[in-house]
Design an enzyme around this catalytic site. Sequence first.
Site, PDB file in Angstrom:
ATOM      1  N   PHE A  31      14.840  -4.568  -4.049  1.00 19.00           N
ATOM      2  CA  PHE A  31      15.022  -4.130  -2.675  1.00 19.00           C
ATOM      3  C   PHE A  31      14.517  -5.195  -1.683  1.00 19.00           C
ATOM      4  CE2 PHE A  31      12.714  -1.306   0.575  1.00 19.00           C
ATOM      5  CZ  PHE A  31      13.721  -1.450   1.511  1.00 19.00           C
ATOM      6  N   ILE A  32      13.244  -5.468  -1.700  1.00 14.64           N
ATOM      7  CA  ILE A  32      12.711  -6.469  -0.771  1.00 14.64           C
ATOM      8  C   ILE A  32      13.220  -7.862  -1.152  1.00 14.64           C
ATOM      9  CG2 ILE A  32      10.598  -7.552   0.111  1.00 14.64           C
ATOM     10  CD1 ILE A  32       9.159  -4.861  -0.323  1.00 14.64           C
ATOM     11  N   LEU A  89       7.343 -10.632  -6.368  1.00 16.44           N
ATOM     12  CA  LEU A  89       7.710  -9.264  -5.984  1.00 16.44           C
ATOM     13  C   LEU A  89       7.974  -8.414  -7.221  1.00 16.44           C
ATOM     14  CD1 LEU A  89       8.535 -11.162  -3.504  1.00 16.44           C
ATOM     15  CD2 LEU A  89      10.205  -9.410  -2.932  1.00 16.44           C
ATOM     16  N   TYR A 158      -1.065   2.469 -10.711  1.00 15.87           N
ATOM     17  CA  TYR A 158      -0.228   1.486 -10.015  1.00 15.87           C
ATOM     18  C   TYR A 158      -1.055   0.701  -8.996  1.00 15.87           C
ATOM     19  CZ  TYR A 158       3.837   0.062  -7.130  1.00 15.87           C
ATOM     20  OH  TYR A 158       4.777  -0.627  -6.409  1.00 15.87           O
ATOM     21  N   VAL A 201      11.092   7.214   0.096  1.00 15.32           N
ATOM     22  CA  VAL A 201      11.458   8.555   0.522  1.00 15.32           C
ATOM     23  C   VAL A 201      12.594   8.524   1.557  1.00 15.32           C
ATOM     24  CG1 VAL A 201       9.681   8.676   2.327  1.00 15.32           C
ATOM     25  CG2 VAL A 201      10.457  10.780   1.243  1.00 15.32           C
ATOM     26  N   VAL A 202      12.659   7.491   2.386  1.00 10.90           N
ATOM     27  CA  VAL A 202      13.722   7.441   3.401  1.00 10.90           C
ATOM     28  C   VAL A 202      15.096   7.383   2.716  1.00 10.90           C
ATOM     29  CG1 VAL A 202      14.781   6.057   5.235  1.00 10.90           C
ATOM     30  CG2 VAL A 202      12.303   6.442   5.235  1.00 10.90           C
ATOM     31  N   ARG A 225       2.966   8.818   6.427  1.00 13.17           N
ATOM     32  CA  ARG A 225       3.173   7.484   5.884  1.00 13.17           C
ATOM     33  C   ARG A 225       3.513   6.524   7.017  1.00 13.17           C
ATOM     34  NH1 ARG A 225       0.960   9.417   2.545  1.00 13.17           N
ATOM     35  NH2 ARG A 225       1.378   9.687   0.326  1.00 13.17           N
ATOM     36  N   ARG A 284       2.051  15.969  -5.401  1.00 12.39           N
ATOM     37  CA  ARG A 284       1.718  15.084  -6.522  1.00 12.39           C
ATOM     38  C   ARG A 284       0.294  14.546  -6.366  1.00 12.39           C
ATOM     39  NH1 ARG A 284       6.876  11.169  -6.050  1.00 12.39           N
ATOM     40  NH2 ARG A 284       5.942  11.002  -3.979  1.00 12.39           N
ATOM     41  N   ASP A 287      -0.329  11.224  -4.542  1.00 13.66           N
ATOM     42  CA  ASP A 287      -0.013  11.060  -3.116  1.00 13.66           C
ATOM     43  C   ASP A 287      -1.275  11.172  -2.268  1.00 13.66           C
ATOM     44  OD1 ASP A 287       2.691  10.557  -3.155  1.00 13.66           O
ATOM     45  OD2 ASP A 287       3.244  12.667  -3.148  1.00 13.66           O
TER      46      ASP A 287
END
Lengths: 326, 326
Positions: A31-32, A89, A158, A201-202, A225, A284, A287
């Site tokens: 993605f990035i 990345l 993570y 999430v977007v 967020r 979760r 989160d």
Amino acid sequence: MPTPSAIPPAARRTGGLPPGTSCVVLGGGGFIGTHLCRRLAADGMRVLGFGRRQSFPEALEGITWLGGDFTDRAALARAVEGAEVVFHLLGGSTPESANIDPVADLGASAVATLHLLEICRAAAVRKLVFVSSGGTVYGIPRATPIPEDAPTDPISAYGISKLAVEKYLYLYRHLHALDYAVLRVANPFGPYQSPTRRQGVVAALMHRMMTAQPVEVWGDGQVVRDFVFVEDVAEALVTVAAHDGPQRVFNVGSGEGRSVNAVIADIAAVLEQPGIVPVHKPARATDVPVSILDIRRIREATGWVPRTPWLAALEATAEWMRHSYR
Amino acid sequence: MPTPSAIPPAARRTGGLPPGTSCVVLGGGGFIGTHLCRRLAADGMRVLGFGRRQSFPEALEGITWLGGDFTDRAALARAVEGAEVVFHLLGGSTPESANIDPVADLGASAVATLHLLEICRAAAVRKLVFVSSGGTVYGIPRATPIPEDAPTDPISAYGISKLAVEKYLYLYRHLHALDYAVLRVANPFGPYQSPTRRQGVVAALMHRMMTAQPVEVWGDGQVVRDFVFVEDVAEALVTVAAHDGPQRVFNVGSGEGRSVNAVIADIAAVLEQPGIVPVHKPARATDVPVSILDIRRIREATGWVPRTPWLAALEATAEWMRHSYR
């Protein structure tokens, strides 16, 4: 067929990397990474992308590519050879998957990075730029917005392995003078973010609304967020790569918090789908309740600021997704 | 033939673990582990020692022992089964060896600890007490004495993997309610510290003087360390195991700094060997210039203080070494 973002690229900064600088983007197909490869090429750099796969091959047309796995040291050494700047990345897991198998996550992230550091040292790489996780390395914040020197107590494996990588970068600079920068990126969103692979999430919410699926939310939707547009993240990466100063760890976010419920409402408005009622699933454990990054350090050190307004960025994301996922 | 320390054991605290508590000491055959096993047995606990080897088997007579490697998960599970409190003193590397092979160090320390955490979780262990490294997790301090909330930027891979273990303990408490405590121990010294296996500078220097070998020092001898007597460390471990409070990370040191040159002079005085001239060797990149720990947190939370005066502790160490290494 993906199209580039509708947003014009940010004005090119003076003081960036000199054109022709040899750059390697590890994870360049993600993605990035996709945005960064395109941005570096547009800026006149010599770019090599490396990774297991290209999520959107069309977006990387014209970019030199070397396919390979992060754990394949020989392939990694081939990718890095001759590079002046290496963008790191890579990291295949998510906060959820990492907690299920923290050993595998540590191997894929920290151990693989240690091998990379040895390779960069041998190849006399000038600078290594690492994309860390602003959303997980701090854990549950004592105060927001979170500055870079806040405590770092992740509640996901993570986040721990990202933090370990940051520490190894510091160590290698101390022991071997390998320069580096760390960007602790908040919640990036935008074109080329997969809506179906738990990248953010977007993208997930937008895709579900576009395809008339139930809009599912973990927890009550009140978690807050810090959403940052991916083109602004690419800009931060390029800026920091060229920056020379005493600080090496930088938050990258919008500096503003939005609840998931507010995000749903804004996406619904952009898509002109009023009356969306989310389906709430159990919260979760990984989160954190709130994550907003303090972005004063990078602004003061480099002049970088997030340029893209929230709604314009959502529009651009929707425009891309309409072309790519319908 | 080793003899117990000449110093009488510290007065038993009230508020310690209830007699008969089932305790496992992982790394029970090492320097601190040997003291801890003896102390727990003297306090009336049910003690099992686990480790690759016993450095001083005579000192562990009467202690139940299970031989095994930390990386052997089946052996570890057997050791931990039925334990209420697990003391984790394992970790085979040193700051120097870890920098030579950081991947191996991370595997032996963090990965093995992740397996241990799963085992403790399955065995419903009540508390895990981990001996971390007060001398390496902070890196180069901004100010001394160093409080627990100071930045942690290790300049050794050893310190990074200890720090990662601390973070995993925090994570497992968050996700799985496994309680824990971390002791960031300064430079421990005393009986049962091997003078020939790079366990500590006091033992190494003392042994060299006793055996009329040149007294070798890395660097100019002006680096400052915080030396804490091992019986005081064992006392801290027992105290923290029984403590119930909001804090879980504690420095354990003397709270005082001494230069290596001052230590040499004091050892020479204790051994009645005036006129010792050290041989200076190149400084090591992994040595921080100064390390003195702030011990207010553990004192205020638990009442623990280091009880053994410096010179008395050196005398006790010398007395033991005279019997064991001549």
